[in-house]
Design a protein around this motif. Sequence first.
Motif, mmCIF file in Angstrom:
data_model
loop_
_atom_site.group_PDB
_atom_site.id
_atom_site.type_symbol
_atom_site.label_atom_id
_atom_site.label_comp_id
_atom_site.label_asym_id
_atom_site.label_seq_id
_atom_site.Cartn_x
_atom_site.Cartn_y
_atom_site.Cartn_z
ATOM 1 N N GLY A 294 1.256 -1.494 0.610
ATOM 2 C CA GLY A 294 0.273 -0.255 -0.380
ATOM 3 C C GLY A 294 0.848 1.137 0.251
ATOM 4 N N ILE A 295 1.658 1.350 0.973
ATOM 5 C CA ILE A 295 3.060 2.715 0.998
ATOM 6 C C ILE A 295 3.656 2.744 -0.494
ATOM 7 C CG2 ILE A 295 4.878 3.498 1.934
ATOM 8 C CD1 ILE A 295 4.508 2.218 3.872
ATOM 9 N N ASP A 296 4.212 1.935 -1.387
ATOM 10 C CA ASP A 296 4.571 1.892 -2.700
ATOM 11 C C ASP A 296 2.852 2.163 -4.025
ATOM 12 O OD1 ASP A 296 6.705 1.109 -1.491
ATOM 13 O OD2 ASP A 296 6.575 -0.794 -2.258
ATOM 14 N N TRP A 297 1.954 1.824 -3.442
ATOM 15 C CA TRP A 297 1.200 2.161 -4.562
ATOM 16 C C TRP A 297 0.708 4.073 -4.274
ATOM 17 C CZ3 TRP A 297 -2.854 -2.385 -3.053
ATOM 18 C CH2 TRP A 297 -1.719 -4.096 -3.785
ATOM 19 N N GLY A 298 0.517 3.849 -2.378
ATOM 20 C CA GLY A 298 0.481 5.457 -2.510
ATOM 21 C C GLY A 298 1.516 6.403 -2.526
ATOM 22 N N VAL A 299 2.866 6.539 -2.400
ATOM 23 C CA VAL A 299 3.750 6.666 -3.044
ATOM 24 C C VAL A 299 4.125 7.028 -4.926
ATOM 25 C CG1 VAL A 299 6.052 6.841 -3.484
ATOM 26 C CG2 VAL A 299 5.338 6.284 -1.534
ATOM 27 N N THR A 300 3.211 5.800 -5.359
ATOM 28 C CA THR A 300 3.125 6.080 -6.704
ATOM 29 C C THR A 300 2.401 6.857 -7.527
ATOM 30 O OG1 THR A 300 3.585 3.307 -7.200
ATOM 31 C CG2 THR A 300 2.471 4.504 -8.966
ATOM 32 N N ILE A 301 1.085 6.634 -6.817
ATOM 33 C CA ILE A 301 -0.155 7.659 -6.955
ATOM 34 C C ILE A 301 0.315 9.609 -6.943
ATOM 35 C CG2 ILE A 301 -2.322 8.452 -6.355
ATOM 36 C CD1 ILE A 301 -3.109 5.141 -5.663
ATOM 37 N N ILE A 302 0.532 9.815 -5.853
ATOM 38 C CA ILE A 302 1.242 10.826 -5.499
ATOM 39 C C ILE A 302 1.845 10.847 -6.229
ATOM 40 C CG2 ILE A 302 2.890 11.971 -3.538
ATOM 41 C CD1 ILE A 302 1.168 10.544 -1.324
ATOM 42 N N SER A 303 3.449 10.337 -6.347
ATOM 43 C CA SER A 303 3.804 10.946 -7.535
ATOM 44 C C SER A 303 3.631 11.125 -8.979
ATOM 45 C CB SER A 303 5.008 9.377 -7.717
ATOM 46 O OG SER A 303 5.163 9.498 -6.497
ATOM 47 N N VAL A 304 2.324 10.305 -9.306
ATOM 48 C CA VAL A 304 1.551 10.656 -10.382
ATOM 49 C C VAL A 304 0.756 12.182 -10.620
ATOM 50 C CG1 VAL A 304 -0.181 9.959 -11.585
ATOM 51 C CG2 VAL A 304 1.054 8.383 -11.088
ATOM 52 N N ALA A 305 0.628 12.335 -9.049
ATOM 53 C CA ALA A 305 -0.158 13.540 -9.110
ATOM 54 C C ALA A 305 0.939 14.701 -8.859
ATOM 55 C CB ALA A 305 -0.381 13.555 -7.567
ATOM 56 N N ILE A 306 2.352 14.256 -8.492
ATOM 57 C CA ILE A 306 3.612 15.741 -8.830
ATOM 58 C C ILE A 306 3.185 15.662 -10.448
ATOM 59 C CG2 ILE A 306 5.342 15.890 -8.373
ATOM 60 C CD1 ILE A 306 4.878 14.578 -5.543
ATOM 61 N N LEU A 307 3.990 14.565 -11.336
ATOM 62 C CA LEU A 307 4.787 15.149 -12.266
ATOM 63 C C LEU A 307 3.251 15.418 -13.882
ATOM 64 C CD1 LEU A 307 6.081 11.508 -12.561
ATOM 65 C CD2 LEU A 307 7.130 13.563 -12.382
ATOM 66 N N ILE A 308 1.596 15.896 -13.112
ATOM 67 C CA ILE A 308 0.363 15.979 -14.064
ATOM 68 C C ILE A 308 1.056 17.438 -14.637
ATOM 69 C CG2 ILE A 308 -1.410 17.028 -14.054
ATOM 70 C CD1 ILE A 308 -0.847 14.154 -14.238
ATOM 71 N N PRO A 309 1.308 18.511 -13.699
ATOM 72 C CA PRO A 309 2.435 20.026 -13.743
ATOM 73 C C PRO A 309 3.081 19.510 -14.956
ATOM 74 C CG PRO A 309 2.035 19.605 -11.629
ATOM 75 C CD PRO A 309 1.637 18.467 -12.144
ATOM 76 N N ILE A 310 3.995 18.635 -15.104
ATOM 77 C CA ILE A 310 5.152 18.394 -16.459
ATOM 78 C C ILE A 310 4.580 18.029 -17.411
ATOM 79 C CG2 ILE A 310 6.714 17.684 -16.710
ATOM 80 C CD1 ILE A 310 7.901 17.572 -13.755
ATOM 81 N N ALA A 311 3.021 17.483 -17.233
ATOM 82 C CA ALA A 311 2.581 17.053 -18.586
ATOM 83 C C ALA A 311 1.379 18.098 -19.275
ATOM 84 C CB ALA A 311 1.681 15.282 -18.424
ATOM 85 N N THR A 312 1.122 18.707 -17.993
ATOM 86 C CA THR A 312 0.394 20.037 -19.099
ATOM 87 C C THR A 312 1.129 21.248 -19.611
ATOM 88 O OG1 THR A 312 -0.257 20.759 -16.221
ATOM 89 C CG2 THR A 312 -2.317 18.564 -17.008
ATOM 90 N N GLY A 313 2.289 20.784 -18.772
ATOM 91 C CA GLY A 313 3.174 22.241 -19.373
ATOM 92 C C GLY A 313 3.117 23.471 -18.863
ATOM 93 N N GLN A 314 2.266 23.344 -17.213
ATOM 94 C CA GLN A 314 2.603 24.138 -15.831
ATOM 95 C C GLN A 314 4.005 24.297 -15.914
ATOM 96 O OE1 GLN A 314 -0.998 21.709 -13.672
ATOM 97 N NE2 GLN A 314 -1.582 24.802 -13.522
ATOM 98 N N ILE A 315 5.022 23.102 -15.995
ATOM 99 C CA ILE A 315 6.043 23.063 -15.886
ATOM 100 C C ILE A 315 7.326 22.940 -16.616
ATOM 101 C CG2 ILE A 315 7.926 22.454 -14.199
ATOM 102 C CD1 ILE A 315 5.802 21.422 -11.574
ATOM 103 N N SER A 316 7.745 23.593 -16.869
ATOM 104 C CA SER A 316 8.789 23.498 -18.110
ATOM 105 C C SER A 316 10.672 23.587 -17.528
ATOM 106 C CB SER A 316 8.897 24.794 -18.818
ATOM 107 O OG SER A 316 9.618 25.562 -18.120
ATOM 108 N N PHE A 317 11.111 23.739 -18.544
ATOM 109 C CA PHE A 317 12.730 23.183 -18.373
ATOM 110 C C PHE A 317 13.325 23.972 -17.841
ATOM 111 C CE2 PHE A 317 12.892 18.887 -21.125
ATOM 112 C CZ PHE A 317 13.496 18.236 -20.512
ATOM 113 N N LYS A 318 12.608 25.128 -18.151
ATOM 114 C CA LYS A 318 13.382 26.584 -18.162
ATOM 115 C C LYS A 318 12.655 26.804 -16.313
ATOM 116 C CE LYS A 318 12.288 31.803 -18.045
ATOM 117 N NZ LYS A 318 11.213 32.639 -18.934
ATOM 118 N N ASP A 319 11.496 26.154 -15.733
ATOM 119 C CA ASP A 319 11.399 25.690 -14.203
ATOM 120 C C ASP A 319 12.153 25.803 -13.093
ATOM 121 O OD1 ASP A 319 9.456 28.168 -14.566
ATOM 122 O OD2 ASP A 319 7.816 26.307 -15.597
#
Length: 152
Positions: free
Chosen positions: A49-74
């Motif tokens: 469960g902890i691994d699954w939870g960390v994975t879900i949190i990691s997905v949520a953290i990476l979403i701004p990269i996928a949507t372009g809200q965070i770029s290489f410039k940032d």
Amino acid sequence: MESWLFLLLVLAVAVFGKNTSLIIASLVVMTFKALPMTEKWLPVIQNKGIDWGVTIISVAILIPIATGQISFKDLVSVFRSPAGWIAIACGVAVALLSRYGVAQLAASPQVTIALVLGTICGVVFLHGVAAGPVIASGLTYCIVTLLGLSFK
């Protein structure tokens, strides 16, 4: 029977504290407990469960990269500010502490009850959040605020 009473107590505290995450978690665990094959699935969820939870949190953290809200410039700008370096250091510190914490739980499972109680109290009564990356962010906020820094 004792485990049901304990879960109901956790649910009651969560409802009293209006903590949706803990309400859902309590209900999910109670539902799993009521289903057949509990003795097979609950240990799997406990171990993974902890691994699954960390994975879900990691997905949520990476979403701004996928949507372009965070770029290489940032990303580059993070390395140009003291606040960015503090955030990196806090992230590393929390990851290391988490590694030792997982090892501690495996070595001393009786600690779990104290951690659960402390987490429930912190989440319900102090409106905290039980999540590692959020802890790193909170540490970063405290240090950056104390030092009067910003990320710009």
